[in-house]
Design a protein around this motif. Structure first.
Motif, PDB file in Angstrom:
ATOM      1  N   PHE A 104       0.847  -1.186   0.000  1.00 55.10           N
ATOM      2  CA  PHE A 104       0.000   0.000   0.000  1.00 55.10           C
ATOM      3  C   PHE A 104       0.885   1.238   0.000  1.00 55.10           C
ATOM      4  N   PRO A 105       1.342   1.649  -1.189  1.00 50.21           N
ATOM      5  CA  PRO A 105       2.297   2.761  -1.270  1.00 50.21           C
ATOM      6  C   PRO A 105       1.733   4.085  -0.737  1.00 50.21           C
ATOM      7  N   GLY A 106       0.410   4.201  -0.640  1.00 51.53           N
ATOM      8  CA  GLY A 106      -0.191   5.408  -0.087  1.00 51.53           C
ATOM      9  C   GLY A 106      -0.074   5.478   1.423  1.00 51.53           C
ATOM     10  N   GLY A 107       0.437   4.418   2.026  1.00 48.69           N
ATOM     11  CA  GLY A 107       0.624   4.381   3.477  1.00 48.69           C
ATOM     12  C   GLY A 107      -0.651   4.065   4.236  1.00 48.69           C
ATOM     13  N   ARG A 108      -0.521   4.076   5.522  1.00 51.94           N
ATOM     14  CA  ARG A 108      -1.631   3.721   6.411  1.00 51.94           C
ATOM     15  C   ARG A 108      -2.838   4.652   6.238  1.00 51.94           C
ATOM     16  N   ALA A 109      -2.608   5.874   5.817  1.00 54.36           N
ATOM     17  CA  ALA A 109      -3.691   6.844   5.670  1.00 54.36           C
ATOM     18  C   ALA A 109      -4.517   6.646   4.390  1.00 54.36           C
ATOM     19  N   ASP A 110      -4.125   5.709   3.543  1.00 55.10           N
ATOM     20  CA  ASP A 110      -4.844   5.460   2.291  1.00 55.10           C
ATOM     21  C   ASP A 110      -6.292   5.082   2.597  1.00 55.10           C
ATOM     22  N   PRO A 111      -7.274   5.864   2.130  1.00 59.03           N
ATOM     23  CA  PRO A 111      -8.680   5.585   2.450  1.00 59.03           C
ATOM     24  C   PRO A 111      -9.236   4.344   1.745  1.00 59.03           C
ATOM     25  N   GLU A 112      -8.484   3.788   0.798  1.00 55.79           N
ATOM     26  CA  GLU A 112      -8.962   2.607   0.080  1.00 55.79           C
ATOM     27  C   GLU A 112      -8.595   1.295   0.776  1.00 55.79           C
ATOM     28  N   ILE A 113      -7.881   1.363   1.889  1.00 53.66           N
ATOM     29  CA  ILE A 113      -7.509   0.144   2.612  1.00 53.66           C
ATOM     30  C   ILE A 113      -8.677  -0.293   3.491  1.00 53.66           C
ATOM     31  N   VAL A 114      -9.098  -1.546   3.294  1.00 53.95           N
ATOM     32  CA  VAL A 114     -10.140  -2.154   4.116  1.00 53.95           C
ATOM     33  C   VAL A 114      -9.679  -3.552   4.514  1.00 53.95           C
ATOM     34  N   VAL A 115     -10.445  -4.177   5.371  1.00 57.05           N
ATOM     35  CA  VAL A 115     -10.137  -5.542   5.804  1.00 57.05           C
ATOM     36  C   VAL A 115     -11.108  -6.506   5.143  1.00 57.05           C
ATOM     37  N   LEU A 116     -10.560  -7.543   4.546  1.00 58.69           N
ATOM     38  CA  LEU A 116     -11.362  -8.646   4.030  1.00 58.69           C
ATOM     39  C   LEU A 116     -11.361  -9.699   5.123  1.00 58.69           C
ATOM     40  N   GLU A 117     -12.532 -10.001   5.624  1.00 59.60           N
ATOM     41  CA  GLU A 117     -12.661 -10.945   6.730  1.00 59.60           C
ATOM     42  C   GLU A 117     -13.306 -12.223   6.208  1.00 59.60           C
ATOM     43  N   VAL A 118     -12.719 -13.357   6.530  1.00 59.10           N
ATOM     44  CA  VAL A 118     -13.249 -14.653   6.117  1.00 59.10           C
ATOM     45  C   VAL A 118     -13.695 -15.405   7.362  1.00 59.10           C
ATOM     46  N   LEU A 119     -14.957 -15.793   7.362  1.00 59.39           N
ATOM     47  CA  LEU A 119     -15.538 -16.573   8.455  1.00 59.39           C
ATOM     48  C   LEU A 119     -15.509 -18.037   8.037  1.00 59.39           C
ATOM     49  N   PRO A 120     -14.563 -18.806   8.569  1.00 61.80           N
ATOM     50  CA  PRO A 120     -14.384 -20.200   8.136  1.00 61.80           C
ATOM     51  C   PRO A 120     -15.578 -21.091   8.474  1.00 61.80           C
ATOM     52  N   GLU A 121     -15.843 -22.021   7.552  1.00 61.55           N
ATOM     53  CA  GLU A 121     -16.882 -23.024   7.762  1.00 61.55           C
ATOM     54  C   GLU A 121     -16.281 -24.426   7.862  1.00 61.55           C
ATOM     55  N   SER A 122     -15.244 -24.667   7.080  1.00 61.75           N
ATOM     56  CA  SER A 122     -14.561 -25.957   7.128  1.00 61.75           C
ATOM     57  C   SER A 122     -13.111 -25.776   6.721  1.00 61.75           C
ATOM     58  N   ALA A 123     -12.308 -26.754   7.101  1.00 60.78           N
ATOM     59  CA  ALA A 123     -10.884 -26.708   6.765  1.00 60.78           C
ATOM     60  C   ALA A 123     -10.388 -28.121   6.501  1.00 60.78           C
ATOM     61  N   GLU A 124      -9.397 -28.203   5.637  1.00 63.49           N
ATOM     62  CA  GLU A 124      -8.661 -29.453   5.469  1.00 63.49           C
ATOM     63  C   GLU A 124      -7.191 -29.098   5.541  1.00 63.49           C
ATOM     64  N   TYR A 125      -6.460 -29.875   6.319  1.00 61.02           N
ATOM     65  CA  TYR A 125      -5.038 -29.589   6.433  1.00 61.02           C
ATOM     66  C   TYR A 125      -4.214 -30.853   6.288  1.00 61.02           C
ATOM     67  N   TRP A 126      -3.002 -30.614   5.836  1.00 60.67           N
ATOM     68  CA  TRP A 126      -1.970 -31.633   5.722  1.00 60.67           C
ATOM     69  C   TRP A 126      -0.781 -31.061   6.484  1.00 60.67           C
ATOM     70  N   ALA A 127      -0.630 -31.461   7.719  1.00 64.80           N
ATOM     71  CA  ALA A 127       0.419 -30.900   8.575  1.00 64.80           C
ATOM     72  C   ALA A 127       1.578 -31.876   8.661  1.00 64.80           C
ATOM     73  N   LEU A 128       2.768 -31.359   8.436  1.00 69.39           N
ATOM     74  CA  LEU A 128       3.959 -32.183   8.567  1.00 69.39           C
ATOM     75  C   LEU A 128       4.261 -32.361  10.048  1.00 69.39           C
ATOM     76  N   THR A 129       4.386 -33.604  10.471  1.00 64.12           N
ATOM     77  CA  THR A 129       4.659 -33.887  11.880  1.00 64.12           C
ATOM     78  C   THR A 129       6.075 -34.424  12.081  1.00 64.12           C
ATOM     79  N   GLU A 130       6.790 -34.573  10.985  1.00 63.96           N
ATOM     80  CA  GLU A 130       8.169 -35.062  11.053  1.00 63.96           C
ATOM     81  C   GLU A 130       9.111 -33.943  10.626  1.00 63.96           C
ATOM     82  N   PRO A 131      10.300 -33.854  11.217  1.00 62.48           N
ATOM     83  CA  PRO A 131      11.286 -32.870  10.762  1.00 62.48           C
ATOM     84  C   PRO A 131      11.653 -33.125   9.303  1.00 62.48           C
ATOM     85  N   GLY A 132      12.104 -32.093   8.603  1.00 59.44           N
ATOM     86  CA  GLY A 132      12.392 -32.171   7.174  1.00 59.44           C
ATOM     87  C   GLY A 132      13.294 -33.320   6.766  1.00 59.44           C
ATOM     88  N   VAL A 133      14.375 -33.566   7.490  1.00 57.80           N
ATOM     89  CA  VAL A 133      15.324 -34.628   7.139  1.00 57.80           C
ATOM     90  C   VAL A 133      14.666 -35.998   7.287  1.00 57.80           C
TER      91      VAL A 133
END
Length: 159
Positions: A104-133
């Protein structure tokens, strides 16, 4: 939702620098675009800084169902939910920082900055539980043994 699933989702959100937001266009086509992952904490809602007006905001207003995907060294996360635009200075301030200034090159004062809020309903995850090596070693072993490696956790969670 179980606390361990919530904790895993929170870990994956925090580990990512970028999220991919998928919206639906007026013609029904899906559009995916990257957004900076700026949240300090995951409280059950996803928040992003965006410009309004913009094509993504127009699509969210017309078709609020979205998907947000994250990828990091910790794993992968896909969240489906409903999005809305929040024009709240306090919400913008919570996300604002050095990383936001690049977008946002106009900085914090840019009046066009808004927040997009997502209200989750479901999720799927693939979480690594082992170290990389160790994960790499298990993947190599699986190649030779033709067995699927056990290097992580995959879950679908209703939020």
């Amino acid at each position: 939702m179980e606390q361990d699933a919530y904790d895993r989702i929170s870990e994956l959100v925090h580990a990512a620098d970028v999220a991919m937001l998928t919206t639906t266009g007026a013609d029904g086509a899906l559009h995916a675009r990257p957004l900076a992952a700026l949240q300090d904490r995951f409280d059950g809602t996803l928040r992003f800084l965006v410009e309004d007006p913009s094509p993504k905001v127009e699509e969210v207003v017309a078709h609020p169902r979205v998907n947000v995907a994250y990828s990091s060294k910790r794993g992968y996360l896909s969240i489906a939910g409903s999005a809305r635009v929040v024009d709240d200075e306090g919400a913008v301030d919570e996300l604002w920082g050095a990383a936001a200034e690049a977008w946002f090159p106009g900085g914090r004062a840019d009046p066009e900055i808004v927040v997009l809020e997502v209200l989750p309903e479901s999720a799927e995850y693939w979480a690594l539980t082992e170290p990389g090596v160790l994960a790499a070693a298990k993947a190599v072993k699986a190649f030779f043994t033709k067995e699927q490696p056990d290097i992580g956790e995959n879950r679908v969670v209703e939020l």
